[in-house]
Motif scaffolding. Structure first.
Motif, PDB file in Angstrom:
ATOM      1  N   PRO A 519     -25.396  52.634 134.854  1.00 62.72           N
ATOM      2  CA  PRO A 519     -24.437  52.300 133.789  1.00 62.72           C
ATOM      3  C   PRO A 519     -23.809  50.927 133.960  1.00 62.72           C
ATOM      4  O   PRO A 519     -23.623  50.442 135.077  1.00 62.72           O
ATOM      5  CB  PRO A 519     -23.379  53.409 133.917  1.00 62.72           C
ATOM      6  N   PHE A 520     -23.526  50.303 132.824  1.00 58.78           N
ATOM      7  CA  PHE A 520     -22.693  49.105 132.835  1.00 58.78           C
ATOM      8  C   PHE A 520     -21.265  49.529 132.531  1.00 58.78           C
ATOM      9  O   PHE A 520     -21.016  50.593 131.938  1.00 58.78           O
ATOM     10  CB  PHE A 520     -23.201  48.055 131.840  1.00 58.78           C
ATOM     11  N   ASN A 521     -20.308  48.712 132.935  1.00 65.99           N
ATOM     12  CA  ASN A 521     -18.899  49.091 132.879  1.00 65.99           C
ATOM     13  C   ASN A 521     -18.324  48.956 131.474  1.00 65.99           C
ATOM     14  O   ASN A 521     -18.836  48.185 130.648  1.00 65.99           O
ATOM     15  CB  ASN A 521     -18.079  48.212 133.826  1.00 65.99           C
ATOM     16  N   PRO A 522     -17.227  49.666 131.201  1.00 70.97           N
ATOM     17  CA  PRO A 522     -16.494  49.414 129.950  1.00 70.97           C
ATOM     18  C   PRO A 522     -15.990  47.975 129.939  1.00 70.97           C
ATOM     19  O   PRO A 522     -15.797  47.356 130.986  1.00 70.97           O
ATOM     20  CB  PRO A 522     -15.320  50.406 130.011  1.00 70.97           C
ATOM     21  N   GLU A 523     -15.795  47.439 128.744  1.00 74.88           N
ATOM     22  CA  GLU A 523     -15.192  46.115 128.636  1.00 74.88           C
ATOM     23  C   GLU A 523     -13.752  46.255 128.177  1.00 74.88           C
ATOM     24  O   GLU A 523     -13.414  47.155 127.393  1.00 74.88           O
ATOM     25  CB  GLU A 523     -15.986  45.212 127.687  1.00 74.88           C
ATOM     26  N   ILE A 524     -12.904  45.370 128.660  1.00 80.09           N
ATOM     27  CA  ILE A 524     -11.480  45.368 128.327  1.00 80.09           C
ATOM     28  C   ILE A 524     -11.139  44.024 127.694  1.00 80.09           C
ATOM     29  O   ILE A 524     -11.535  42.969 128.195  1.00 80.09           O
ATOM     30  CB  ILE A 524     -10.609  45.592 129.577  1.00 80.09           C
ATOM     31  N   LEU A 525     -10.408  44.086 126.589  1.00 77.49           N
ATOM     32  CA  LEU A 525     -10.039  42.872 125.874  1.00 77.49           C
ATOM     33  C   LEU A 525      -8.531  42.819 125.691  1.00 77.49           C
ATOM     34  O   LEU A 525      -7.929  43.752 125.146  1.00 77.49           O
ATOM     35  CB  LEU A 525     -10.729  42.845 124.507  1.00 77.49           C
ATOM     36  N   LEU A 526      -7.927  41.723 126.153  1.00 82.03           N
ATOM     37  CA  LEU A 526      -6.512  41.450 125.889  1.00 82.03           C
ATOM     38  C   LEU A 526      -6.450  40.443 124.751  1.00 82.03           C
ATOM     39  O   LEU A 526      -7.012  39.348 124.852  1.00 82.03           O
ATOM     40  CB  LEU A 526      -5.827  40.890 127.131  1.00 82.03           C
ATOM     41  N   ALA A 527      -5.783  40.811 123.655  1.00 79.68           N
ATOM     42  CA  ALA A 527      -5.770  39.986 122.452  1.00 79.68           C
ATOM     43  C   ALA A 527      -4.350  39.526 122.144  1.00 79.68           C
ATOM     44  O   ALA A 527      -3.414  40.333 122.105  1.00 79.68           O
ATOM     45  CB  ALA A 527      -6.319  40.774 121.272  1.00 79.68           C
ATOM     46  N   TYR A 528      -4.215  38.213 121.935  1.00 81.53           N
ATOM     47  CA  TYR A 528      -2.937  37.604 121.550  1.00 81.53           C
ATOM     48  C   TYR A 528      -3.134  36.969 120.171  1.00 81.53           C
ATOM     49  O   TYR A 528      -4.066  36.193 119.967  1.00 81.53           O
ATOM     50  CB  TYR A 528      -2.519  36.542 122.558  1.00 81.53           C
ATOM     51  N   GLU A 529      -2.238  37.275 119.238  1.00 78.43           N
ATOM     52  CA  GLU A 529      -2.425  36.800 117.869  1.00 78.43           C
ATOM     53  C   GLU A 529      -1.089  36.459 117.224  1.00 78.43           C
ATOM     54  O   GLU A 529      -0.080  37.155 117.423  1.00 78.43           O
ATOM     55  CB  GLU A 529      -3.146  37.867 117.032  1.00 78.43           C
ATOM     56  N   VAL A 530      -1.097  35.379 116.440  1.00 77.46           N
ATOM     57  CA  VAL A 530       0.045  35.004 115.612  1.00 77.46           C
ATOM     58  C   VAL A 530      -0.492  34.730 114.212  1.00 77.46           C
ATOM     59  O   VAL A 530      -1.521  34.057 114.053  1.00 77.46           O
ATOM     60  CB  VAL A 530       0.759  33.748 116.152  1.00 77.46           C
ATOM     61  N   GLY A 531       0.175  35.286 113.199  1.00 79.77           N
ATOM     62  CA  GLY A 531      -0.319  35.085 111.845  1.00 79.77           C
ATOM     63  C   GLY A 531       0.787  35.105 110.813  1.00 79.77           C
ATOM     64  O   GLY A 531       1.952  35.386 111.120  1.00 79.77           O
ATOM     65  N   PHE A 532       0.403  34.791 109.586  1.00 76.80           N
ATOM     66  CA  PHE A 532       1.364  34.827 108.487  1.00 76.80           C
ATOM     67  C   PHE A 532       0.668  35.307 107.218  1.00 76.80           C
ATOM     68  O   PHE A 532      -0.550  35.183 107.066  1.00 76.80           O
ATOM     69  CB  PHE A 532       1.986  33.443 108.245  1.00 76.80           C
ATOM     70  N   LYS A 533       1.462  35.867 106.307  1.00 81.95           N
ATOM     71  CA  LYS A 533       1.008  36.245 104.971  1.00 81.95           C
ATOM     72  C   LYS A 533       2.065  35.767 103.991  1.00 81.95           C
ATOM     73  O   LYS A 533       3.236  36.180 104.078  1.00 81.95           O
ATOM     74  CB  LYS A 533       0.801  37.760 104.869  1.00 81.95           C
ATOM     75  N   ALA A 534       1.651  34.903 103.084  1.00 86.09           N
ATOM     76  CA  ALA A 534       2.616  34.252 102.199  1.00 86.09           C
ATOM     77  C   ALA A 534       2.207  34.413 100.747  1.00 86.09           C
ATOM     78  O   ALA A 534       1.027  34.307 100.402  1.00 86.09           O
ATOM     79  CB  ALA A 534       2.732  32.768 102.542  1.00 86.09           C
ATOM     80  N   ASP A 535       3.217  34.651  99.905  1.00 88.40           N
ATOM     81  CA  ASP A 535       3.053  34.678  98.450  1.00 88.40           C
ATOM     82  C   ASP A 535       4.074  33.707  97.859  1.00 88.40           C
ATOM     83  O   ASP A 535       5.115  34.126  97.337  1.00 88.40           O
ATOM     84  CB  ASP A 535       3.299  36.090  97.898  1.00 88.40           C
ATOM     85  N   PRO A 536       3.795  32.410  97.937  1.00 85.31           N
ATOM     86  CA  PRO A 536       4.792  31.436  97.474  1.00 85.31           C
ATOM     87  C   PRO A 536       5.081  31.521  95.988  1.00 85.31           C
ATOM     88  O   PRO A 536       6.111  31.020  95.534  1.00 85.31           O
ATOM     89  CB  PRO A 536       4.165  30.087  97.844  1.00 85.31           C
ATOM     90  N   SER A 537       4.183  32.130  95.213  1.00 89.39           N
ATOM     91  CA  SER A 537       4.442  32.356  93.793  1.00 89.39           C
ATOM     92  C   SER A 537       3.614  33.559  93.367  1.00 89.39           C
ATOM     93  O   SER A 537       2.740  34.023  94.110  1.00 89.39           O
ATOM     94  CB  SER A 537       4.052  31.124  92.966  1.00 89.39           C
ATOM     95  N   PRO A 538       3.852  34.090  92.164  1.00 93.77           N
ATOM     96  CA  PRO A 538       3.042  35.226  91.703  1.00 93.77           C
ATOM     97  C   PRO A 538       1.567  34.899  91.540  1.00 93.77           C
ATOM     98  O   PRO A 538       0.748  35.803  91.375  1.00 93.77           O
ATOM     99  CB  PRO A 538       3.682  35.571  90.350  1.00 93.77           C
ATOM    100  N   THR A 539       1.199  33.611  91.577  1.00 95.03           N
ATOM    101  CA  THR A 539      -0.188  33.227  91.368  1.00 95.03           C
ATOM    102  C   THR A 539      -0.861  32.660  92.614  1.00 95.03           C
ATOM    103  O   THR A 539      -1.991  32.201  92.555  1.00 95.03           O
ATOM    104  CB  THR A 539      -0.285  32.174  90.244  1.00 95.03           C
TER     105      THR A 539
END
Length: 739
Positions: A519-539
């Motif tokens: 068997p090969f070993n399980p993999e472990i992932l450490l994830a760091y994320e920064v994001g944004f969601k913007a609706d500056p106008s209705p369009t």
């Protein structure tokens, strides 16, 4: 050329943003007040196990509606790669078995027994065996693609992300619909449904689809065609609501796939190594549509094929799930019970020739049973949470046969059974610290046992490895911690840290050495994320994210050097890392005009990795190792996509013109430069006409508008250097009726 394309892509994105902003500041066409101009519709998702607006979810995700899937001609999961940022789904050797990669986190394996890095779900039910995901996609309400490790809310631990399909539900009023499509190469698709109430408390929906024809390749020796689809799916849903606080949904579905495989073409001249007529040189193909195949009498008898059979499959699947929900004031209890099966029989010709150098056959019997129970808060308070338990058991019986009679004078046979049992507890909670700040945390603990039973191999009918059994276990603790900041209703900023895990497993290729299946070993992932969601106008809607992944024991397909040269085997990279960014925008600058754009970039490298050099070993005839520390992880760096659509009225009719496009960067191969997949652009266009108030629509479309010649994958097997081509330009019409 790549820099030119990338520069143009960024320019288009910036231009669209500028145009959208200008449109908001000005009066809409015809003197219409901008507040009354067409606005972006709110998209509702269930990414966090409850209904939310996509813009209110602090997760990088993409959503495609069923209408968009139809417009793009997406009929299986593999085709999502050209509609989703940072997603690649590589088909394995013509059969289509999916090899997923999301944000560079992927796993290349043409066998059936290992888990993917990206979880696939249909109506909240996991499909943990990758080949099970190849069924026909139809009657879909939407698909949600979540990027980053998942586990605190989903049935399986994954390091790459999740793809969640949600099918259409029974309607409140009687409804019926049918859609028929005809395209180049005699490709036909027909889909229909009937839906509505059966009693005061019981509703149902029955949907079916079939896909036929479409083969665009030909045998270079005989001219015979290859690649016709022949697949059909059916799904029945029953919803029972005996009271306001109790509901049941029964899902029964099945499919039959007797399609021909897509052929492979020769990248290099193939010198055959024997056979009755002696060695022959088959020139490299200059036409991507050319291919070849051929069976030996012995292999035909073993696999139950006729000598003149084409590469293809005879698969059947069926499954059922019961989703039951009970509401107790401020709490909801949900139970999801499922059973899924696949019976697979598939013949592939991996040398793309009439010579028998790499013919393969899979006979697989897959059964998966799962049970999930979760309890969740059901109120509008500051604290919301969900907790649950999940159990899954997979059974796989597989026979994998290979015929090398014209190159090595022998043939290989592999047989084994695998059982995977997993149980986990999980939970996630959100707390509204203030009007602007929210904190989120989740944990998952899992115990998984993966047993490979009776793995045995034979060459030329003689036992090479007697039945051998091995076991691997994992008990990972995974989780997520996130902070969300929402200064107003139109902006969400989030940061998160998550820890994901992917199961270990076994390499089940031809081998005469028991070390090959350790068997090969399980993999472990450490994830760091920064994001944004913007609706500056209705369009205008703009979303973006940057991320950094720290990998431990990343699973990669490498090789060991055997009697016949390098043989594929999975290994673990002690340390590696990936970083990248994504930007998506949707705009409606004027009434009737819709623009979407997305661009993504990723880069990865091995921090610590000592590996077999496959090209050098093949050339030297002995094992040569190389230090790959600092080398790039091979995957496409840039993906870009977008669409432009415009609606207008013509007397009593509505007319829509749509143009969409995507770019996939160079895909470097760990096998060497010869196997690098070049970058390519794809573009599609359509025009749709429908009565303003009528029940029908008519669409004319063209896919791969500029007839781009491109490959989906490149590889080698024995002495054959092969590639799988993408589809050429196709034209078609689609008619639909719904009442």
């Amino acid at each position: 050329m790549r820099k030119t394309y990338l520069g143009a892509s960024i320019a288009v994105l910036a231009l669209a943003t500028t145009a959208a902003g200008a449109a908001v500041a000005q009066t809409a066409p015809g003197g219409q007040d901008p507040e009354r101009a067409a606005v972006l519709e709110e998209v509702i998702v269930t990414a966090q196990r409850r209904e939310q607006a996509a813009q209110d979810v602090g997760i990088a995700l993409s959503v495609l509606s069923g209408e968009e899937l139809t417009k793009l001609g997406i009929t299986n999961v593999n085709q999502l790669q050209n509609a989703t940022p940072n997603l690649e789904i590589e088909p394995a050797f013509g059969g289509g078995a999916a090899q997923f990669r999301l944000r560079g986190v992927g796993f290349q394996d043409y066998a059936s027994n290992n888990s993917p890095t990206v979880g696939v779900y249909v109506n909240e039910v996991a499909y943990p065996v990758p080949v099970m995901t190849q069924g026909l996609i139809f009657d879909i309400a939407r698909v949600e693609v979540l990027r980053g490790p998942q586990g605190t809310l989903y049935g399986r631990n994954t390091t790459g992300g999740a793809i969640s399909f949600v099918t259409n539900r029974p309607s409140e009023a009687p409804s019926v619909g049918i859609m028929a499509e005809y395209a180049s190469f005699d490709a036909v698709k027909v889909e229909g449904f009937v839906s509505g109430p059966l009693t005061d408390t019981l509703s149902g929906r029955l949907a079916a689809s079939t896909q036929q024809g479409g083969g665009f390749q030909y045998n270079r020796d005989t001219g015979e065609s290859l690649g016709d689809a022949d697949r059909t799916g059916i799904r029945g849903l029953l919803t029972l609501d005996p009271s306001d606080d109790l509901s049941f949904t029964l899902d029964v579905h099945g499919g039959i796939d007797k399609s021909e495989n897509e052929g492979l073409y020769l990248l290099s001249p193939l010198t055959t190594r024997g056979g009755a007529a002696g060695s022959v040189v088959i020139p490299a193909d200059v036409d991507r549509r050319a291919t070849g195949w051929g069976l030996s009498p012995r292999f035909a008898a073993e696999t139950g094929r006729d000598l003149d059979d084409k590469p293809g499959r005879d698969n059947s699947s069926w499954g059922t799930s019961l989703n039951a929900s009970r509401y107790f004031g401020d709490l909801s209890l949900t139970s999801i019970t499922s059973y899924e099966t696949l019976d697979r029989s598939e013949y592939g010709d991996w040398d793309a020739s009439s010579s028998v150098e790499a013919d393969t056959f899979f006979e697989s019997d897959v059964k998966v049973v799962s049970q999930e129970v979760r309890l969740a808060s059901d109120n509008d308070g500051a604290l919301s949470w969900v907790a649950g338990v999940y159990y899954s058991k997979q059974e796989l019986d597989e026979r994998y046969s290979s015929d090398f009679i014209d190159i090595y004078g022998t043939y290989g046979q592999v047989a084994y059974a695998q059982e995977v049992e997993s149980v986990s507890v999980f939970g996630q909670a959100e707390y509204q610290l203030s009007d602007a700040f929210k904190v989120l945390g989740g944990l998952r603990y899992e115990e998984e046992t993966r047993d490979l039973n009776g793995f045995g191999t034979a060459f030329g009918g003689a036992t090479a490895l007697p039945p051998t059994s091995v076991t691997t276990e994992m008990t990972p603790l995974t989780g997520k911690l996130a902070l969300e900041y929402k200064p107003d209703d139109n902006l969400l900023i989030y940061g998160s840290f998550s820890r994901g895990a992917k199961s270990g497993g076994f390499t089940t290729y031809n081998t005469g050495n028991s070390s090959g299946i350790q068997p090969f070993n399980p993999e472990i992932l450490l994830a760091y994320e920064v994001g944004f969601k913007a609706d500056p106008s209705p369009t205008v809607q703009i979303n973006g994210a940057v991320y950094f992944y720290d990998y431990t024991d990343q699973q990669v397909l490498s090789a060991v050097y055997g009697v016949n040269g390098p043989v594929g085997r999975f290994t673990n990279v002690p340390s590696s890392e990936i970083y990248g960014a994504e930007l998506e925008g949707t705009f409606r600058p004027v009434d009737g005009l819709r623009i979407s754009q997305s661009i993504s970039y990723k880069h990865g490298e091995y921090v610590e990795f000592f590996d077999l050099d496959v090209p050098a070993s093949r050339a030297a005839g002995l094992a040569i190792y190389v230090d790959k520390s600092g080398d790039e992880i091979p995957f496409p760096a840039v993906s870009y996509g977008g669409s432009i659509a415009y609606d207008w009225a013509v007397q009593n009719y509505a007319l829509t013109a749509d143009f969409n496009y995507s770019y996939r960067d160079d895909y470097p191969s760990w096998l060497g430069e010869k196997y690098d997949v070049p970058a390519y652009w794809l573009a599609h266009a359509s025009v749709t006409l429908s009565p303003s108030t009528g029940p029908w629509t008519a669409t004319a479309f063209v896919r791969n508008l500029f007839d781009e010649e491109y490959d989906l994958t490149r590889n080698f097997f024995t002495s054959a250097d092969i590639a799988q081509p993408g589809r050429p330009r196709t034209y078609g019409v689609r008619l639909s009726y719904q009442y």
